[in-house]
Design an enzyme around this catalytic site. Structure first.
Site, PDB file in Angstrom:
ATOM      1  N   ASP A 126     -56.438 -13.515 -80.371  1.00  0.00           N
ATOM      2  CA  ASP A 126     -55.740 -14.468 -80.888  1.00  0.00           C
ATOM      3  C   ASP A 126     -56.499 -15.345 -81.791  1.00  0.00           C
ATOM      4  O   ASP A 126     -57.455 -15.831 -81.552  1.00  0.00           O
ATOM      5  CB  ASP A 126     -54.980 -15.292 -79.636  1.00  0.00           C
ATOM      6  CG  ASP A 126     -53.970 -16.040 -79.949  1.00  0.00           C
ATOM      7  OD1 ASP A 126     -53.199 -16.019 -81.039  1.00  0.00           O
ATOM      8  OD2 ASP A 126     -53.426 -17.076 -78.945  1.00  0.00           O
TER       9      ASP A 126
ATOM     10  N   HIS B 193     -55.636 -21.183 -74.003  1.00  0.00           N
ATOM     11  CA  HIS B 193     -54.776 -20.051 -73.137  1.00  0.00           C
ATOM     12  C   HIS B 193     -55.016 -20.687 -71.897  1.00  0.00           C
ATOM     13  O   HIS B 193     -56.121 -21.033 -71.360  1.00  0.00           O
ATOM     14  CB  HIS B 193     -55.613 -18.726 -73.452  1.00  0.00           C
ATOM     15  CG  HIS B 193     -55.122 -18.192 -74.787  1.00  0.00           C
ATOM     16  ND1 HIS B 193     -55.769 -17.006 -75.136  1.00  0.00           N
ATOM     17  CD2 HIS B 193     -54.425 -18.437 -75.603  1.00  0.00           C
ATOM     18  CE1 HIS B 193     -55.581 -16.766 -76.385  1.00  0.00           C
ATOM     19  NE2 HIS B 193     -54.660 -17.572 -76.759  1.00  0.00           N
TER      20      HIS B 193
ATOM     21  N   SER C 125     -60.166 -19.678 -75.672  1.00  0.00           N
ATOM     22  CA  SER C 125     -59.630 -18.885 -74.450  1.00  0.00           C
ATOM     23  C   SER C 125     -60.829 -18.789 -73.417  1.00  0.00           C
ATOM     24  O   SER C 125     -61.342 -20.035 -73.341  1.00  0.00           O
ATOM     25  CB  SER C 125     -59.302 -17.547 -74.900  1.00  0.00           C
ATOM     26  OG  SER C 125     -58.378 -16.745 -73.635  1.00  0.00           O
TER      27      SER C 125
END
EC number: 3.1.1.61
Lengths: 196, 269
Positions: A138, A45, A18
Protein backbone atom coordinates in the site's frame (compact mmCIF):
# COMPACT_ATOMS: atom_id res chain seq x y z
CA UNK A 1 15.10 18.46 -6.89
CA UNK A 2 15.04 22.12 -6.02
CA UNK A 3 14.97 22.96 -2.36
CA UNK A 4 12.31 25.62 -2.95
CA UNK A 5 9.86 23.11 -4.38
CA UNK A 6 10.24 20.90 -1.36
CA UNK A 7 9.13 23.40 1.17
CA UNK A 8 6.98 26.10 -0.33
CA UNK A 9 3.21 26.33 -0.65
CA UNK A 10 2.44 23.05 1.08
CA UNK A 11 -1.14 22.96 2.37
CA UNK A 12 -1.23 19.37 3.46
CA UNK A 13 1.32 16.78 4.56
CA UNK A 14 0.16 13.18 4.47
CA UNK A 15 2.00 10.46 6.33
CA UNK A 16 1.15 6.86 5.54
CA UNK A 17 2.45 3.84 7.38
CA UNK A 18 1.86 0.32 8.56
CA UNK A 19 3.83 -2.03 10.81
CA UNK A 20 6.68 -0.16 12.48
CA UNK A 21 5.48 3.32 11.50
CA UNK A 22 4.09 4.39 14.86
CA UNK A 23 7.61 4.28 16.28
CA UNK A 24 8.68 6.87 13.69
CA UNK A 25 5.79 9.17 14.57
CA UNK A 26 6.54 8.87 18.26
CA UNK A 27 10.09 9.91 17.52
CA UNK A 28 9.23 12.80 15.20
CA UNK A 29 6.02 14.33 16.59
CA UNK A 30 7.32 15.44 20.03
CA UNK A 31 10.01 17.47 18.27
CA UNK A 32 7.52 19.50 16.25
CA UNK A 33 6.18 22.63 17.88
CA UNK A 34 3.34 23.72 15.67
CA UNK A 35 2.23 23.40 12.09
CA UNK A 36 1.98 26.94 10.85
CA UNK A 37 0.81 26.72 7.31
CA UNK A 38 -0.34 23.20 6.69
CA UNK A 39 -2.40 20.29 8.02
CA UNK A 40 -0.86 16.94 8.92
CA UNK A 41 -2.96 13.93 7.99
CA UNK A 42 -1.88 10.55 9.32
CA UNK A 43 -3.09 7.36 7.64
CA UNK A 44 -1.96 4.23 9.45
CA UNK A 45 -3.10 0.67 9.00
CA UNK A 46 -4.88 -0.19 12.20
CA UNK A 47 -7.12 -2.85 13.65
CA UNK A 48 -10.81 -2.20 13.18
CA UNK A 49 -12.69 -1.24 16.28
CA UNK A 50 -9.72 -0.08 18.36
CA UNK A 51 -10.83 3.53 17.96
CA UNK A 52 -9.20 6.29 20.02
CA UNK A 53 -6.28 4.13 21.10
CA UNK A 54 -4.09 5.53 18.32
CA UNK A 55 -5.49 9.05 18.79
CA UNK A 56 -4.72 8.93 22.52
CA UNK A 57 -1.25 7.60 21.92
CA UNK A 58 -0.40 10.32 19.44
CA UNK A 59 -2.02 13.10 21.47
CA UNK A 60 0.27 12.49 24.44
CA UNK A 61 3.28 12.76 22.15
CA UNK A 62 2.50 16.12 20.63
CA UNK A 63 1.49 19.65 21.54
CA UNK A 64 -0.16 20.10 18.14
CA UNK A 65 -3.96 20.00 18.41
CA UNK A 66 -5.67 16.91 16.98
CA UNK A 67 -8.91 17.45 15.09
CA UNK A 68 -11.39 14.60 15.45
CA UNK A 69 -12.06 13.19 12.01
CA UNK A 70 -15.75 13.06 11.20
CA UNK A 71 -17.29 13.05 7.77
CA UNK A 72 -17.01 16.44 5.95
CA UNK A 73 -14.74 18.00 8.56
CA UNK A 74 -12.72 20.87 7.02
CA UNK A 75 -8.95 20.45 6.65
CA UNK A 76 -7.37 23.41 8.43
CA UNK A 77 -3.71 24.34 8.81
CA UNK A 78 -2.24 23.79 12.25
CA UNK A 79 -4.08 20.57 13.03
CA UNK A 80 -3.32 16.86 12.98
CA UNK A 81 -5.96 14.54 11.50
CA UNK A 82 -5.85 10.79 12.06
CA UNK A 83 -7.69 8.47 9.66
CA UNK A 84 -10.25 6.48 11.68
CA UNK A 85 -10.27 2.68 11.54
CA UNK A 86 -12.54 0.94 9.06
CA UNK A 87 -13.04 3.93 6.75
CA UNK A 88 -11.17 5.11 3.69
CA UNK A 89 -10.21 8.76 3.95
CA UNK A 90 -10.88 10.99 0.95
CA UNK A 91 -10.59 14.68 0.14
CA UNK A 92 -13.22 16.88 -1.47
CA UNK A 93 -12.44 19.87 -3.70
CA UNK A 94 -13.61 22.27 -0.96
CA UNK A 95 -10.84 20.82 1.26
CA UNK A 96 -13.08 18.81 3.52
CA UNK A 97 -12.63 15.15 4.40
CA UNK A 98 -15.06 12.48 3.22
CA UNK A 99 -15.15 9.00 4.65
CA UNK A 100 -16.01 5.86 2.76
CA UNK A 101 -16.67 2.28 3.91
CA UNK A 102 -16.24 0.67 0.50
CA UNK A 103 -14.19 -2.49 -0.11
CA UNK A 104 -10.71 -2.76 1.38
CA UNK A 105 -7.81 -1.80 -0.89
CA UNK A 106 -4.48 -3.64 -0.43
CA UNK A 107 -6.26 -5.57 2.36
CA UNK A 108 -6.58 -2.26 4.18
CA UNK A 109 -9.21 0.25 5.22
CA UNK A 110 -8.01 2.96 5.57
CA UNK A 111 -5.83 2.39 2.53
CA UNK A 112 -2.85 4.71 2.06
CA UNK A 113 -3.23 4.56 -1.74
CA UNK A 114 -6.84 5.72 -1.52
CA UNK A 115 -6.01 8.70 0.73
CA UNK A 116 -2.91 9.67 -1.25
CA UNK A 117 -4.62 9.45 -4.66
CA UNK A 118 -7.57 11.49 -3.47
CA UNK A 119 -5.29 14.13 -1.89
CA UNK A 120 -3.28 14.34 -5.12
CA UNK A 121 -6.47 15.09 -7.03
CA UNK A 122 -7.43 17.92 -4.67
CA UNK A 123 -4.12 19.46 -3.63
CA UNK A 124 -1.94 18.86 -6.70
CA UNK A 125 1.44 20.54 -6.14
CA UNK A 126 0.44 21.90 -2.70
CA UNK A 127 0.94 18.47 -1.18
CA UNK A 128 3.73 16.49 0.39
CA UNK A 129 3.55 12.85 1.44
CA UNK A 130 5.78 10.53 3.40
CA UNK A 131 5.54 6.74 3.26
CA UNK A 132 6.89 4.95 6.31
CA UNK A 133 7.65 1.43 7.47
CA UNK A 134 5.31 -1.45 6.71
CA UNK A 135 4.82 -4.98 5.41
CA UNK A 136 2.39 -4.17 2.61
CA UNK A 137 2.49 -2.73 -0.92
CA UNK A 138 0.00 0.00 0.00
CA UNK A 139 1.12 3.58 -0.65
CA UNK A 140 3.19 3.14 -3.80
CA UNK A 141 0.38 3.88 -6.27
CA UNK A 142 -0.66 6.81 -4.10
CA UNK A 143 2.84 8.28 -4.11
CA UNK A 144 2.95 7.90 -7.88
CA UNK A 145 -0.32 9.85 -8.19
CA UNK A 146 1.03 12.62 -5.93
CA UNK A 147 4.21 12.83 -7.98
CA UNK A 148 2.27 13.06 -11.22
CA UNK A 149 0.14 15.84 -9.75
CA UNK A 150 3.28 17.81 -8.85
CA UNK A 151 3.44 17.07 -5.13
CA UNK A 152 6.55 16.12 -3.16
CA UNK A 153 7.07 12.43 -2.36
CA UNK A 154 9.22 11.11 0.46
CA UNK A 155 9.93 7.51 1.39
CA UNK A 156 11.50 6.34 4.63
CA UNK A 157 14.95 4.87 4.04
CA UNK A 158 14.28 1.10 4.19
CA UNK A 159 17.39 0.49 6.36
CA UNK A 160 15.93 2.84 8.98
CA UNK A 161 12.50 1.19 8.89
CA UNK A 162 11.45 -1.51 11.29
CA UNK A 163 9.76 -3.28 8.38
CA UNK A 164 11.50 -2.38 5.14
CA UNK A 165 9.02 -3.93 2.69
CA UNK A 166 6.63 -1.01 2.18
CA UNK A 167 9.21 1.75 1.63
CA UNK A 168 11.35 -0.69 -0.37
CA UNK A 169 8.42 -1.54 -2.63
CA UNK A 170 7.81 2.16 -3.28
CA UNK A 171 11.45 2.82 -4.16
CA UNK A 172 11.48 -0.11 -6.57
CA UNK A 173 8.28 0.88 -8.33
CA UNK A 174 8.33 4.66 -8.47
CA UNK A 175 10.98 7.34 -8.03
CA UNK A 176 10.34 9.28 -4.84
CA UNK A 177 11.79 12.78 -4.63
CA UNK A 178 13.54 11.95 -1.38
CA UNK A 179 14.54 8.87 0.60
CA UNK A 180 15.15 9.88 4.20
CA UNK A 181 15.97 8.32 7.54
CA UNK A 182 14.05 9.29 10.68
CA UNK A 183 16.26 12.25 11.59
CA UNK A 184 16.04 13.59 8.04
CA UNK A 185 12.27 13.13 8.01
CA UNK A 186 12.08 15.38 11.06
CA UNK A 187 14.21 18.01 9.30
CA UNK A 188 12.04 17.74 6.20
CA UNK A 189 8.84 18.39 8.17
CA UNK A 190 10.45 21.25 10.09
CA UNK A 191 11.45 22.81 6.77
CA UNK A 192 7.87 22.79 5.58
CA UNK A 193 6.98 24.39 8.85
CA UNK A 194 9.37 27.30 8.59
CA UNK A 195 8.57 28.20 5.01
CA UNK A 196 5.60 29.88 3.48
CA UNK B 1 -8.45 8.51 -14.15
CA UNK B 2 -11.81 10.14 -14.87
CA UNK B 3 -11.69 13.95 -14.87
CA UNK B 4 -14.01 16.25 -12.95
CA UNK B 5 -15.58 17.35 -16.20
CA UNK B 6 -16.23 13.78 -17.36
CA UNK B 7 -17.78 12.92 -14.03
CA UNK B 8 -20.10 15.89 -14.43
CA UNK B 9 -21.15 14.78 -17.91
CA UNK B 10 -21.78 11.25 -16.64
CA UNK B 11 -23.93 12.52 -13.77
CA UNK B 12 -25.98 14.68 -16.14
CA UNK B 13 -26.42 11.86 -18.61
CA UNK B 14 -27.65 9.40 -15.98
CA UNK B 15 -30.03 11.98 -14.56
CA UNK B 16 -31.43 13.25 -17.83
CA UNK B 17 -32.19 9.87 -19.32
CA UNK B 18 -32.87 7.72 -16.29
CA UNK B 19 -33.80 10.06 -13.44
CA UNK B 20 -31.13 8.89 -10.99
CA UNK B 21 -29.59 12.03 -9.51
CA UNK B 22 -26.02 11.60 -8.30
CA UNK B 23 -25.20 15.30 -8.39
CA UNK B 24 -25.33 15.57 -4.58
CA UNK B 25 -23.02 12.62 -4.01
CA UNK B 26 -19.54 13.18 -2.55
CA UNK B 27 -17.36 13.62 -5.60
CA UNK B 28 -14.22 12.05 -4.11
CA UNK B 29 -15.96 8.78 -3.43
CA UNK B 30 -18.09 8.81 -6.59
CA UNK B 31 -14.96 9.22 -8.71
CA UNK B 32 -13.44 6.10 -7.17
CA UNK B 33 -16.66 4.17 -7.73
CA UNK B 34 -16.76 5.13 -11.40
CA UNK B 35 -13.12 4.10 -11.77
CA UNK B 36 -14.00 0.79 -10.15
CA UNK B 37 -16.84 0.43 -12.67
CA UNK B 38 -14.30 0.99 -15.47
CA UNK B 39 -12.23 -1.87 -14.07
CA UNK B 40 -15.17 -4.24 -13.62
CA UNK B 41 -16.45 -3.63 -17.15
CA UNK B 42 -13.03 -3.36 -18.81
CA UNK B 43 -13.66 0.24 -19.87
CA UNK B 44 -10.66 2.38 -20.74
CA UNK B 45 -12.22 5.45 -22.34
CA UNK B 46 -14.92 7.81 -21.18
CA UNK B 47 -16.68 7.64 -24.55
CA UNK B 48 -17.17 3.88 -24.01
CA UNK B 49 -19.03 4.32 -20.76
CA UNK B 50 -21.19 7.01 -22.36
CA UNK B 51 -22.16 4.82 -25.27
CA UNK B 52 -22.98 1.95 -22.91
CA UNK B 53 -25.26 4.26 -20.94
CA UNK B 54 -26.99 5.42 -24.09
CA UNK B 55 -27.38 2.17 -25.94
CA UNK B 56 -27.03 -0.87 -23.65
CA UNK B 57 -30.29 -2.03 -22.17
CA UNK B 58 -30.02 -2.32 -18.40
CA UNK B 59 -26.59 -0.74 -18.19
CA UNK B 60 -27.68 2.11 -15.93
CA UNK B 61 -29.19 -0.36 -13.49
CA UNK B 62 -25.83 -2.11 -13.39
CA UNK B 63 -24.09 1.26 -12.98
CA UNK B 64 -26.29 2.18 -10.02
CA UNK B 65 -25.60 -1.22 -8.45
CA UNK B 66 -21.86 -0.84 -8.79
CA UNK B 67 -21.34 2.79 -7.87
CA UNK B 68 -23.41 2.68 -4.71
CA UNK B 69 -21.45 1.18 -1.83
CA UNK B 70 -22.98 -1.97 -0.39
CA UNK B 71 -20.51 -2.96 2.28
CA UNK B 72 -22.31 -3.77 5.52
CA UNK B 73 -22.20 -6.27 8.36
CA UNK B 74 -24.32 -7.60 11.20
CA UNK B 75 -23.94 -5.77 14.52
CA UNK B 76 -21.36 -3.45 12.95
CA UNK B 77 -19.86 -1.40 15.82
CA UNK B 78 -21.01 -3.71 18.63
CA UNK B 79 -20.97 -0.90 21.20
CA UNK B 80 -23.53 0.99 19.17
CA UNK B 81 -25.81 -2.05 19.31
CA UNK B 82 -25.17 -2.41 23.01
CA UNK B 83 -26.44 1.14 23.48
CA UNK B 84 -29.47 0.40 21.30
CA UNK B 85 -30.17 -2.71 23.36
CA UNK B 86 -29.72 -1.10 26.74
CA UNK B 87 -30.99 2.46 26.25
CA UNK B 88 -33.21 2.71 23.19
CA UNK B 89 -35.06 -0.60 23.02
CA UNK B 90 -36.48 -0.21 26.58
CA UNK B 91 -37.93 3.17 25.56
CA UNK B 92 -39.41 1.73 22.37
CA UNK B 93 -40.91 -1.05 24.50
CA UNK B 94 -43.30 1.44 26.13
CA UNK B 95 -45.02 2.12 22.79
CA UNK B 96 -48.06 0.15 21.65
CA UNK B 97 -46.50 -0.24 18.23
CA UNK B 98 -42.90 0.24 17.02
CA UNK B 99 -42.00 1.56 13.58
CA UNK B 100 -38.39 1.54 12.44
CA UNK B 101 -36.94 2.73 9.12
CA UNK B 102 -33.62 1.39 7.87
CA UNK B 103 -32.75 3.96 5.22
CA UNK B 104 -30.11 2.68 2.78
CA UNK B 105 -30.34 -0.85 4.17
CA UNK B 106 -28.14 -2.43 1.47
CA UNK B 107 -28.18 -6.25 1.76
CA UNK B 108 -30.03 -6.09 5.06
CA UNK B 109 -27.48 -7.17 7.68
CA UNK B 110 -28.43 -4.32 10.01
CA UNK B 111 -32.17 -4.97 9.63
CA UNK B 112 -31.70 -8.57 10.75
CA UNK B 113 -29.51 -7.38 13.62
CA UNK B 114 -32.31 -5.07 14.73
CA UNK B 115 -34.89 -7.85 14.42
CA UNK B 116 -32.73 -10.00 16.70
CA UNK B 117 -32.56 -7.22 19.31
CA UNK B 118 -36.33 -6.77 19.18
CA UNK B 119 -37.00 -10.48 19.35
CA UNK B 120 -34.78 -10.85 22.40
CA UNK B 121 -36.65 -7.98 24.08
CA UNK B 122 -39.90 -9.74 23.17
CA UNK B 123 -40.98 -6.78 21.03
CA UNK B 124 -40.72 -8.10 17.49
CA UNK B 125 -44.41 -9.09 17.37
CA UNK B 126 -45.45 -5.42 17.74
CA UNK B 127 -42.77 -3.96 15.46
CA UNK B 128 -42.52 -3.12 11.78
CA UNK B 129 -39.14 -2.72 10.13
CA UNK B 130 -39.19 -0.72 6.89
CA UNK B 131 -36.03 -1.30 4.92
CA UNK B 132 -35.30 0.78 1.85
CA UNK B 133 -32.49 1.22 -0.64
CA UNK B 134 -31.97 2.83 -4.05
CA UNK B 135 -30.60 -0.45 -5.38
CA UNK B 136 -33.22 -3.14 -6.10
CA UNK B 137 -30.69 -5.95 -6.36
CA UNK B 138 -29.48 -5.60 -2.78
CA UNK B 139 -33.10 -5.50 -1.61
CA UNK B 140 -33.69 -8.91 -3.18
CA UNK B 141 -30.76 -10.28 -1.18
CA UNK B 142 -32.05 -8.60 1.96
CA UNK B 143 -35.52 -10.13 1.57
CA UNK B 144 -34.04 -13.61 1.42
CA UNK B 145 -31.99 -13.19 4.58
CA UNK B 146 -29.10 -15.08 3.01
CA UNK B 147 -25.65 -13.99 4.12
CA UNK B 148 -22.22 -15.49 3.35
CA UNK B 149 -21.34 -18.15 5.86
CA UNK B 150 -17.69 -17.03 5.95
CA UNK B 151 -18.82 -13.80 7.65
CA UNK B 152 -20.77 -15.53 10.42
CA UNK B 153 -17.85 -15.97 12.80
CA UNK B 154 -17.31 -12.21 12.79
CA UNK B 155 -21.04 -11.54 13.16
CA UNK B 156 -21.34 -13.94 16.09
CA UNK B 157 -18.44 -12.16 17.75
CA UNK B 158 -20.01 -8.73 17.11
CA UNK B 159 -23.29 -10.08 18.51
CA UNK B 160 -21.60 -11.18 21.73
CA UNK B 161 -19.76 -7.84 22.10
CA UNK B 162 -23.06 -6.05 21.62
CA UNK B 163 -24.39 -7.79 24.74
CA UNK B 164 -26.10 -10.74 23.05
CA UNK B 165 -26.27 -13.80 25.28
CA UNK B 166 -28.21 -16.29 23.17
CA UNK B 167 -26.62 -18.89 20.94
CA UNK B 168 -26.18 -16.93 17.69
CA UNK B 169 -26.33 -20.10 15.61
CA UNK B 170 -29.97 -20.57 16.62
CA UNK B 171 -30.88 -17.69 14.31
CA UNK B 172 -29.77 -19.29 11.04
CA UNK B 173 -29.29 -22.54 9.21
CA UNK B 174 -26.10 -23.09 7.22
CA UNK B 175 -26.32 -24.36 3.68
CA UNK B 176 -23.92 -24.29 0.69
CA UNK B 177 -21.76 -21.50 2.05
CA UNK B 178 -24.73 -19.40 3.04
CA UNK B 179 -26.44 -18.69 6.33
CA UNK B 180 -30.21 -18.48 5.96
CA UNK B 181 -31.71 -16.40 8.72
CA UNK B 182 -34.91 -17.59 10.34
CA UNK B 183 -38.18 -16.55 8.67
CA UNK B 184 -39.44 -15.49 12.04
CA UNK B 185 -37.02 -12.56 11.83
CA UNK B 186 -38.15 -11.20 8.48
CA UNK B 187 -41.88 -11.61 9.02
CA UNK B 188 -42.01 -8.04 10.27
CA UNK B 189 -39.83 -6.54 7.56
CA UNK B 190 -41.11 -4.52 4.62
CA UNK B 191 -38.64 -3.95 1.79
CA UNK B 192 -39.04 -1.31 -0.85
CA UNK B 193 -37.02 0.80 -3.24
CA UNK B 194 -36.64 4.39 -2.07
CA UNK B 195 -34.23 7.07 -3.24
CA UNK B 196 -33.17 9.43 -0.46
CA UNK B 197 -32.22 12.02 -3.09
CA UNK B 198 -35.65 12.39 -4.66
CA UNK B 199 -38.35 10.49 -2.74
CA UNK B 200 -40.50 11.92 0.03
CA UNK B 201 -41.35 10.84 3.54
CA UNK B 202 -43.74 7.87 3.60
CA UNK B 203 -44.50 7.25 7.26
CA UNK B 204 -43.74 8.32 10.81
CA UNK B 205 -41.13 6.37 12.69
CA UNK B 206 -39.91 5.90 16.24
CA UNK B 207 -36.38 5.13 15.10
CA UNK B 208 -34.57 5.82 11.85
CA UNK B 209 -31.33 3.93 11.23
CA UNK B 210 -29.16 5.35 8.49
CA UNK B 211 -25.59 4.31 9.14
CA UNK B 212 -22.75 5.07 6.76
CA UNK B 213 -25.03 6.34 4.03
CA UNK B 214 -24.74 10.11 4.51
CA UNK B 215 -20.95 9.90 4.10
CA UNK B 216 -21.56 9.37 0.37
CA UNK B 217 -23.48 12.66 0.10
CA UNK B 218 -22.22 16.23 0.02
CA UNK B 219 -23.23 18.63 2.79
CA UNK B 220 -26.14 20.02 0.80
CA UNK B 221 -27.69 16.62 0.12
CA UNK B 222 -26.97 15.53 3.69
CA UNK B 223 -29.03 18.46 4.85
CA UNK B 224 -31.91 17.53 2.55
CA UNK B 225 -31.89 13.94 3.80
CA UNK B 226 -31.68 15.01 7.44
CA UNK B 227 -34.73 17.23 6.91
CA UNK B 228 -36.49 14.25 5.36
CA UNK B 229 -35.64 12.22 8.47
CA UNK B 230 -36.80 15.05 10.71
CA UNK B 231 -40.18 15.08 9.00
CA UNK B 232 -40.38 11.28 9.21
CA UNK B 233 -39.72 10.99 12.94
CA UNK B 234 -42.31 11.05 15.70
CA UNK B 235 -41.74 13.48 18.54
CA UNK B 236 -39.00 12.02 20.79
CA UNK B 237 -38.13 9.59 18.02
CA UNK B 238 -34.50 8.56 17.51
CA UNK B 239 -32.10 9.01 14.64
CA UNK B 240 -29.05 6.73 14.48
CA UNK B 241 -26.13 7.48 12.18
CA UNK B 242 -22.72 5.90 11.54
CA UNK B 243 -19.88 6.36 14.03
CA UNK B 244 -18.21 9.15 11.99
CA UNK B 245 -21.34 10.91 10.81
CA UNK B 246 -22.76 14.06 12.34
CA UNK B 247 -25.73 16.42 12.07
CA UNK B 248 -23.69 19.39 13.21
CA UNK B 249 -23.37 20.88 9.70
CA UNK B 250 -27.13 20.65 9.18
CA UNK B 251 -30.06 23.04 9.63
CA UNK B 252 -31.99 20.51 11.74
CA UNK B 253 -29.36 20.17 14.44
CA UNK B 254 -31.25 22.42 16.89
CA UNK B 255 -34.21 20.06 16.84
CA UNK B 256 -32.15 17.13 18.06
CA UNK B 257 -30.38 16.21 21.24
CA UNK B 258 -27.41 13.85 21.10
CA UNK B 259 -27.14 10.95 23.52
CA UNK B 260 -23.80 11.47 25.23
CA UNK B 261 -21.17 11.07 22.55
CA UNK B 262 -22.90 8.26 20.70
CA UNK B 263 -24.27 8.76 17.22
CA UNK B 264 -27.88 8.60 18.33
CA UNK B 265 -30.01 11.75 18.45
CA UNK B 266 -33.43 12.27 20.00
CA UNK B 267 -35.87 14.56 18.24
CA UNK B 268 -36.87 17.11 20.87
CA UNK B 269 -38.67 19.77 18.80
Amino acid sequence: MEESKIISGCKALLIGGSAGSLEVLIEVLPKLEQLKSFALIIVLHRKSGEDNLLENLISIKTAIPIMEVEDKVPVEPGYIYIAPSDYHLLFEKDETISLDTSEKVNYSRPSIDVAFESAADVYGPSLAAILLSGANADGTAGLQAIKEAGGVTVVQKPESAEVAYMPGYAIENMSPDLVLDIRQILEFVKNINTSK
Amino acid sequence: MISDRELEVLINEVFEYYGYDFSGYSKASLKRRVERLYQIDGISRFSDVLSKIRSEEGYVKHLVEEITVNVTEMFRDPLFYKLLREEIVPVLATKPFIRIWHAGCSTGEEVYSMAILLKEANLLHKSLLYATDINSVVLDTAKKGLFPLRMIKQYAENYRFSGGSEDFSDYYTANYGLAKFSCELNEKMVFSQHNLVSDASFNEFDLIMCRNVLIYFDKHLQDRVLRLFDSSLSCLGYLALGTKETIKFSTVQDKFQQLNREKIWKKVK
